[in-house]
Motif scaffolding. Sequence first.
Motif, PDB file in Angstrom:
ATOM      1  N   GLY A  64       0.803  -1.357  -0.064  1.00 34.87           N
ATOM      2  CA  GLY A  64       0.128  -0.087  -0.085  1.00 34.87           C
ATOM      3  C   GLY A  64       0.788   1.214  -0.166  1.00 34.87           C
ATOM      4  O   GLY A  64       2.319   1.225   0.125  1.00 34.87           O
ATOM      5  N   ASP A  65      -0.007   2.418  -0.081  1.00 35.24           N
ATOM      6  CA  ASP A  65       0.874   3.785  -0.221  1.00 35.24           C
ATOM      7  C   ASP A  65       1.669   4.076   1.123  1.00 35.24           C
ATOM      8  O   ASP A  65       2.518   4.575   1.104  1.00 35.24           O
ATOM      9  CB  ASP A  65      -0.172   4.767  -0.608  1.00 35.24           C
ATOM     10  N   GLY A  66       1.016   3.583   2.069  1.00 37.27           N
ATOM     11  CA  GLY A  66       1.670   4.010   3.571  1.00 37.27           C
ATOM     12  C   GLY A  66       2.750   3.137   3.906  1.00 37.27           C
ATOM     13  O   GLY A  66       3.819   3.670   4.278  1.00 37.27           O
TER      14      GLY A  66
ATOM     15  N   ASN B 191      -2.761   2.827  -4.219  1.00 38.57           N
ATOM     16  CA  ASN B 191      -2.818   3.854  -3.594  1.00 38.57           C
ATOM     17  C   ASN B 191      -4.144   4.212  -3.241  1.00 38.57           C
ATOM     18  O   ASN B 191      -5.089   4.712  -4.027  1.00 38.57           O
ATOM     19  CB  ASN B 191      -2.035   4.875  -4.442  1.00 38.57           C
ATOM     20  N   ASN B 192      -4.736   4.197  -1.946  1.00 41.75           N
ATOM     21  CA  ASN B 192      -6.169   4.341  -1.757  1.00 41.75           C
ATOM     22  C   ASN B 192      -6.160   5.808  -0.748  1.00 41.75           C
ATOM     23  O   ASN B 192      -7.008   5.915  -0.118  1.00 41.75           O
ATOM     24  CB  ASN B 192      -6.756   3.272  -1.068  1.00 41.75           C
ATOM     25  N   PHE B 193      -4.865   6.441  -0.819  1.00 42.48           N
ATOM     26  CA  PHE B 193      -4.843   7.844  -0.440  1.00 42.48           C
ATOM     27  C   PHE B 193      -4.980   7.703   1.297  1.00 42.48           C
ATOM     28  O   PHE B 193      -5.072   8.799   1.820  1.00 42.48           O
ATOM     29  CB  PHE B 193      -5.780   8.780  -0.598  1.00 42.48           C
ATOM     30  N   ASN B 194      -4.958   6.603   1.870  1.00 40.19           N
ATOM     31  CA  ASN B 194      -4.813   6.701   3.292  1.00 40.19           C
ATOM     32  C   ASN B 194      -4.552   4.999   3.987  1.00 40.19           C
ATOM     33  O   ASN B 194      -4.069   4.133   3.063  1.00 40.19           O
ATOM     34  CB  ASN B 194      -6.417   6.781   3.848  1.00 40.19           C
ATOM     35  N   TYR B 195      -4.531   5.116   5.283  1.00 38.85           N
ATOM     36  CA  TYR B 195      -4.030   3.666   5.882  1.00 38.85           C
ATOM     37  C   TYR B 195      -5.367   2.914   6.132  1.00 38.85           C
ATOM     38  O   TYR B 195      -6.021   3.301   7.202  1.00 38.85           O
ATOM     39  CB  TYR B 195      -3.553   4.082   7.109  1.00 38.85           C
TER      40      TYR B 195
HETATM   41 MG   LIG Z   1      -3.438   2.915   1.751  1.00 41.97          MG
END
Ligand SMILES: [Mg+2]
Lengths: 283, 383
Positions: free
Chosen positions: A101-103, A129-133
């Motif tokens: 993930g992105d994080g 990338n879902n812009f968050n955790y």
């Molecule tokens: Mg994420």
Amino acid sequence: MPDHEGNGHSIIAKYLRQDRLPHIWCPACGIGPALNCFLRAIDKSGLDPDKISVISGIGCSGRVAGYVKLDSFHTTHGRAIPFATGLKLANPELKAVVFSGDGDLAAIGGNHLIHAARRNVDMTVICINNFNYGMTGGQVGPTAPYDVRTSTTPYGNFESPFNLPLLLYASGATYIARWTVLHLHQLENTMTEALLKPGFSFVEVISPCPAVYGRMNKEPEGLDSLKSYEKRSIIKNGADPKDVGITQNGPIIVGKFIDVDRPTLHTNLAVVAERAKKQVKNS
Amino acid sequence: MTDNGHLSGEFFINGDVACAEGAISAGCRFFAGYPITPATEIAERMSRRLPVVGGTYIQMEDEIASMNAILGASWAGVKSMTSTSGPGFSLMMENIGLGVMLETPCVVVDIQRAGPSTGLPTLVGQQDVMQARWGSHGSYEIIALSPDSPQHMFDLTVKAFNLSEKYRVPVLIMSDEVVGHMSEKVVIPEISAADLIYRKMPQIGSGPYHPYKADESLVPPMAIAGQGYRFHVTGLTHDESGYPAMTAAAQDRLITRLVDKIKTHADDIILYDEYMTDDAEIVVCAYGITSRIARYAVKLARQQGIKAGFLQLITLWPFAERRVRELASRVKTFIVPEINRGQIVYEVERCSCGKARSLSVPHSGGDVHKPETILAAIKECHA
Ligand SMILES: [Mg+2]
Ligand SMILES: Cc1ncc(C[n+]2csc(CCOP(=O)(O)OP(=O)(O)O)c2C)c(N)n1
Ligand code: SF4
């Protein structure tokens, strides 16, 4: 997504650990479709599946390692890339794919991400990338656009996000692409290409997280995010990475941005090993 | 150099270099590290030697990456090592735990300096020994060895690889700045395949492979990536299949095995050395560089007619519990000098069960104990 000959199902059977189903993902989460594309890309690539290792960190996206019927490693938060680096260097015959993930990749693992790109390690990194955790309940992450609401930015995000393609470009990645989970066909082709590309390849997948990010940002249904992607996506292959940053409501530029050749870490290591052996022999 | 790349003969080298040569002799062919005094010479030696023997050296971006890289290399089937000192050792902790959980053979060398924090980068300490035991979160057992000379660095590095392959656990070499930097004669023997252990692998055709199904040894056979097993391993609590199992029962089953696979083999793992303990009333217990000074202090005490003896802990973890217990039943006092403010002394005290007294001879680090300091402690107990 079986095609009319039912091939989709056989791909699932070939590459998915069906004994692990049901999976943990929420309904309409984007990770599932991205995984589907990945399994099809593996099949299409013609790579020997016995030689592919999938390495994940921690997060909803990091759970992918647990579902692929391949050698797979679910490591620690942020550390999939160095784990994969060691695996690949120790046995260059293996294909190393990091799926996370992105994080995981850009916050806690950000240092590893840029260094792996700089080294041009033979490795494909797929970043959801879902812009968050997602996994920890929707906190702000390193790709969250300015002013979005997350569980830890209740009054709006006061930081600016990474533009991942630009970061990866500056770091030296030789293949960089981005699609949303609406672009299934392109995503599958891109993943196939990335898998076959020597050196460091990076695929960013813009992906809905309806359960937490969507709920806090007026996209409570997966479909809401898909509609937003449809409206906002612009396909621009070859776009300059500096022009593809994502804002809260602005366009989402997708496409293959970078595809260049540079000696890989492995070829450079081989050169040095030859030199070392010669020097020792002559001394 | 022999055919398989390791040196043999007599050398005058420092402990760090001896450690690197021990690794090469043990078949280590992957090293990932990050420069730090006083361990840098290990990395430098490996960068010179590995390419020549068909191995790979890489300098990673930090110690977290180094630790993970050696785990990855081990899963690709290659014996791997990293080396560091206190600050880097702290950074490695989380992923030493990953190594324990995935049951990954590898060797981690800590050339201890004085801390906390940056402390005294170039000067000796023995302050990470409890961190070696407890530093990663969770319940686990680990193996840690403590060398006292360059020769010992060589020998124990070979031993460390053998133990890590046999028990599928990271093995820690808890050395120190003085041992790492001192140069002495090191005899490197001819080493053949028979001297080396390689992890047990699954038998082909023995049915479906369960990555964490162990026999009575409690150590499961280990497949490596690319063999076609298509296994899954995770740092989450897992069952024999390697799949996550999120229950207290699964946790108990896994952790009990991880602990027992070390504990039930303690006799095979634990090494110690003794001097004049047969009739001793006072036993000085030390490890690493301090053991050389302690041994000398005991010799001086004997010359003065004091019934002193010496116990050198070569394996720090698992702790030489039984031996300390036996000695405690017949000696009056243990004296424990160590270059920290008291760590192993608490283990000695615990194992003495109140039968013998334990006296700490602490040292904050920066140099080693003076023999007179230890001798004075012996005399004080004798009086
Ligand atoms: Mg994420
Ligand atoms: C060292 C460490 N810190 C924090 C956590 C808690 N944690 C688990 S997943 C996660 C974030 C994952 O976010 P991302 O990588 O974006 O994955 P997603 O769930 O969004 O797919 C965090 C902070 C952890 N497991 N380890
Ligand atoms: S929390 Fe978000 S990212 Fe995680 S499974 Fe649910 S929808 Fe997907």
